[in-house]
Design a protein around this motif. Structure first.
Motif, PDB file in Angstrom:
ATOM      1  N   ILE A 112       1.247 -16.249   9.408  1.00  0.00           N
ATOM      2  CA  ILE A 112       0.706 -15.068   8.678  1.00  0.00           C
ATOM      3  C   ILE A 112       2.210 -14.713   7.995  1.00  0.00           C
ATOM      4  CG2 ILE A 112       0.422 -12.812   8.873  1.00  0.00           C
ATOM      5  CD1 ILE A 112      -2.254 -13.778  10.897  1.00  0.00           C
ATOM      6  N   PHE A 113       3.266 -14.511   9.099  1.00  0.00           N
ATOM      7  CA  PHE A 113       4.519 -14.112   8.410  1.00  0.00           C
ATOM      8  C   PHE A 113       5.325 -14.904   7.600  1.00  0.00           C
ATOM      9  CE2 PHE A 113       3.901 -11.593  12.557  1.00  0.00           C
ATOM     10  CZ  PHE A 113       4.253 -10.266  12.046  1.00  0.00           C
ATOM     11  N   SER A 114       4.864 -16.207   7.831  1.00  0.00           N
ATOM     12  CA  SER A 114       5.516 -17.183   6.705  1.00  0.00           C
ATOM     13  C   SER A 114       5.132 -17.106   5.485  1.00  0.00           C
ATOM     14  CB  SER A 114       5.671 -18.565   7.196  1.00  0.00           C
ATOM     15  OG  SER A 114       4.398 -19.031   7.182  1.00  0.00           O
ATOM     16  N   GLY A 121       3.280  -8.887   6.377  1.00  0.00           N
ATOM     17  CA  GLY A 121       2.717  -9.688   7.625  1.00  0.00           C
ATOM     18  C   GLY A 121       2.330  -8.946   8.942  1.00  0.00           C
ATOM     19  N   MET A 122       3.090  -7.600   8.916  1.00  0.00           N
ATOM     20  CA  MET A 122       2.498  -6.772   9.985  1.00  0.00           C
ATOM     21  C   MET A 122       1.243  -6.361   9.762  1.00  0.00           C
ATOM     22  SD  MET A 122       4.791  -6.845  12.420  1.00  0.00           S
ATOM     23  CE  MET A 122       4.567  -5.079  13.240  1.00  0.00           C
ATOM     24  N   LEU A 123       1.247  -5.822   8.422  1.00  0.00           N
ATOM     25  CA  LEU A 123      -0.488  -5.246   7.934  1.00  0.00           C
ATOM     26  C   LEU A 123      -1.420  -6.284   8.184  1.00  0.00           C
ATOM     27  CD1 LEU A 123      -2.091  -3.044   6.782  1.00  0.00           C
ATOM     28  CD2 LEU A 123      -1.422  -3.657   4.496  1.00  0.00           C
ATOM     29  N   LEU A 128      -6.233  -9.189  10.616  1.00  0.00           N
ATOM     30  CA  LEU A 128      -6.928 -10.268  10.873  1.00  0.00           C
ATOM     31  C   LEU A 128      -6.686 -10.713  12.201  1.00  0.00           C
ATOM     32  CD1 LEU A 128      -6.109 -12.673   7.904  1.00  0.00           C
ATOM     33  CD2 LEU A 128      -8.069 -11.181   8.070  1.00  0.00           C
ATOM     34  N   VAL A 129      -5.864 -10.255  12.940  1.00  0.00           N
ATOM     35  CA  VAL A 129      -5.833 -10.858  14.414  1.00  0.00           C
ATOM     36  C   VAL A 129      -6.082  -9.523  15.259  1.00  0.00           C
ATOM     37  CG1 VAL A 129      -4.005 -11.485  16.036  1.00  0.00           C
ATOM     38  CG2 VAL A 129      -4.158 -12.336  13.759  1.00  0.00           C
ATOM     39  N   LEU A 130      -5.211  -8.527  15.226  1.00  0.00           N
ATOM     40  CA  LEU A 130      -5.300  -7.446  16.427  1.00  0.00           C
ATOM     41  C   LEU A 130      -6.767  -6.670  16.288  1.00  0.00           C
ATOM     42  CD1 LEU A 130      -1.761  -5.852  15.899  1.00  0.00           C
ATOM     43  CD2 LEU A 130      -2.554  -7.560  17.499  1.00  0.00           C
ATOM     44  N   ILE A 131      -7.202  -6.269  15.125  1.00  0.00           N
ATOM     45  CA  ILE A 131      -8.389  -5.585  15.139  1.00  0.00           C
ATOM     46  C   ILE A 131      -9.568  -6.381  15.731  1.00  0.00           C
ATOM     47  CG2 ILE A 131      -9.941  -4.223  13.792  1.00  0.00           C
ATOM     48  CD1 ILE A 131      -7.646  -3.141  12.171  1.00  0.00           C
ATOM     49  N   PRO A 132      -9.767  -7.660  14.936  1.00  0.00           N
ATOM     50  CA  PRO A 132     -11.028  -8.280  15.219  1.00  0.00           C
ATOM     51  C   PRO A 132     -10.983  -8.705  16.822  1.00  0.00           C
ATOM     52  CG  PRO A 132      -9.829  -9.113  13.167  1.00  0.00           C
ATOM     53  CD  PRO A 132      -9.215  -8.323  13.699  1.00  0.00           C
ATOM     54  N   ASN A 133      -9.624  -9.144  17.245  1.00  0.00           N
ATOM     55  CA  ASN A 133      -9.722  -9.588  18.545  1.00  0.00           C
ATOM     56  C   ASN A 133      -9.599  -8.372  19.763  1.00  0.00           C
ATOM     57  OD1 ASN A 133      -9.198 -12.315  19.015  1.00  0.00           O
ATOM     58  ND2 ASN A 133      -7.320 -12.028  17.578  1.00  0.00           N
ATOM     59  N   LEU A 134      -9.806  -7.040  19.287  1.00  0.00           N
ATOM     60  CA  LEU A 134     -10.116  -6.044  20.295  1.00  0.00           C
ATOM     61  C   LEU A 134     -11.615  -6.034  20.778  1.00  0.00           C
ATOM     62  CD1 LEU A 134      -8.500  -2.858  18.349  1.00  0.00           C
ATOM     63  CD2 LEU A 134      -7.662  -4.089  20.602  1.00  0.00           C
ATOM     64  N   PHE A 135     -12.254  -6.681  20.005  1.00  0.00           N
ATOM     65  CA  PHE A 135     -13.711  -6.964  20.224  1.00  0.00           C
ATOM     66  C   PHE A 135     -13.988  -8.375  20.624  1.00  0.00           C
ATOM     67  CE2 PHE A 135     -13.358  -3.858  16.894  1.00  0.00           C
ATOM     68  CZ  PHE A 135     -14.513  -2.919  17.474  1.00  0.00           C
TER      69      PHE A 135
END
Length: 215
Positions: A112-114, A121-123, A128-135
């Protein structure tokens, strides 16, 4: 419900911690593996994601297919978890599946960062990673824990197997509801990621990578 969840966490705290640690180890391992990969391997992995993004921004792209593929993949994964309970090494298999899930997330992060750089990339990482994986991750750990509990019940020849089966079916339905929710949320948020990708101001190089290899 709140009381039940508290009791569940207390009763299964050891297994919950182990599976969470397995996922964390997998994430760190995935990041390290990507860092030590050859330039060609990095470009191939990046090319898979870039090709996916290019397809996603086409007008005829159907997001419903992504959701369908996500559901199918996770149903297979759940089947593997529960199939493992009939083996004597079920704890090892389920733990390795959790590590593998973490590795896939870990490899995805530097890609993602590349592509998007640090700030954007932080956004994208958040969307795509942090919010979906909270569930997703709690549901995945919940499924792993319940499957292992069922394994121990079978090994110890516990009574009321019918009751255990009904309870497990209920657990699977509840957990998969959160898995499905995470897939839908990721797909919805990916629309914002596509807008970010379109605004990068450059066309990423599309490598000749077979999209069928996307996992």
């Amino acid at each position: 419900m709140k009381k039940y969840l508290i009791n569940y966490v207390i009763e299964n705290s050891k297994m919950l911690k182990i599976f969470l640690i397995c996922i964390l180890i997998g994430i760190v391992s995935g990041i390290v593996m990507y860092g030590f990969s050859s330039d060609n391997t990095k470009e191939e992995l990046k090319g898979v994601v870039v090709n996916t993004l290019n397809i996603s921004k086409q007008e005829n792209f159907e997001g419903i297919n992504v959701i369908k593929n996500g559901i199918t993949t996770n149903l297979i994964l759940i089947a593997l978890i529960y199939f493992s309970i009939i083996t004597m090494i079920s704890p090892v298999i389920i733990s390795l599946l959790n590590v593998t899930k973490g590795i896939s997330i870990g490899i995805y992060i530097p890609i993602i960062f590349s592509i998007f750089g640090v700030s954007k990339g932080m956004l994208v990482l958040l969307l795509l990673v942090l919010i979906p994986n909270l569930f997703y991750i709690p549901a995945y750990v919940f499924l792993s824990t319940n499957a292992l509990n069922l394994h121990f019940a079978i090994v110890n020849k516990s009574e009321n197997k019918a009751s255990l089966l009904v309870k497990q079916i209920a657990f699977i339905v509840i957990a998969f509801s959160f898995v499905f929710l995470s897939i839908v949320i990721e797909q919805i948020l990916s629309l914002n990621v596509i807008d970010i990708y379109k605004g990068l101001g450059w066309e990423a190089v599309v490598l000749k990578v077979d999209i069928k290899n996307i996992t």
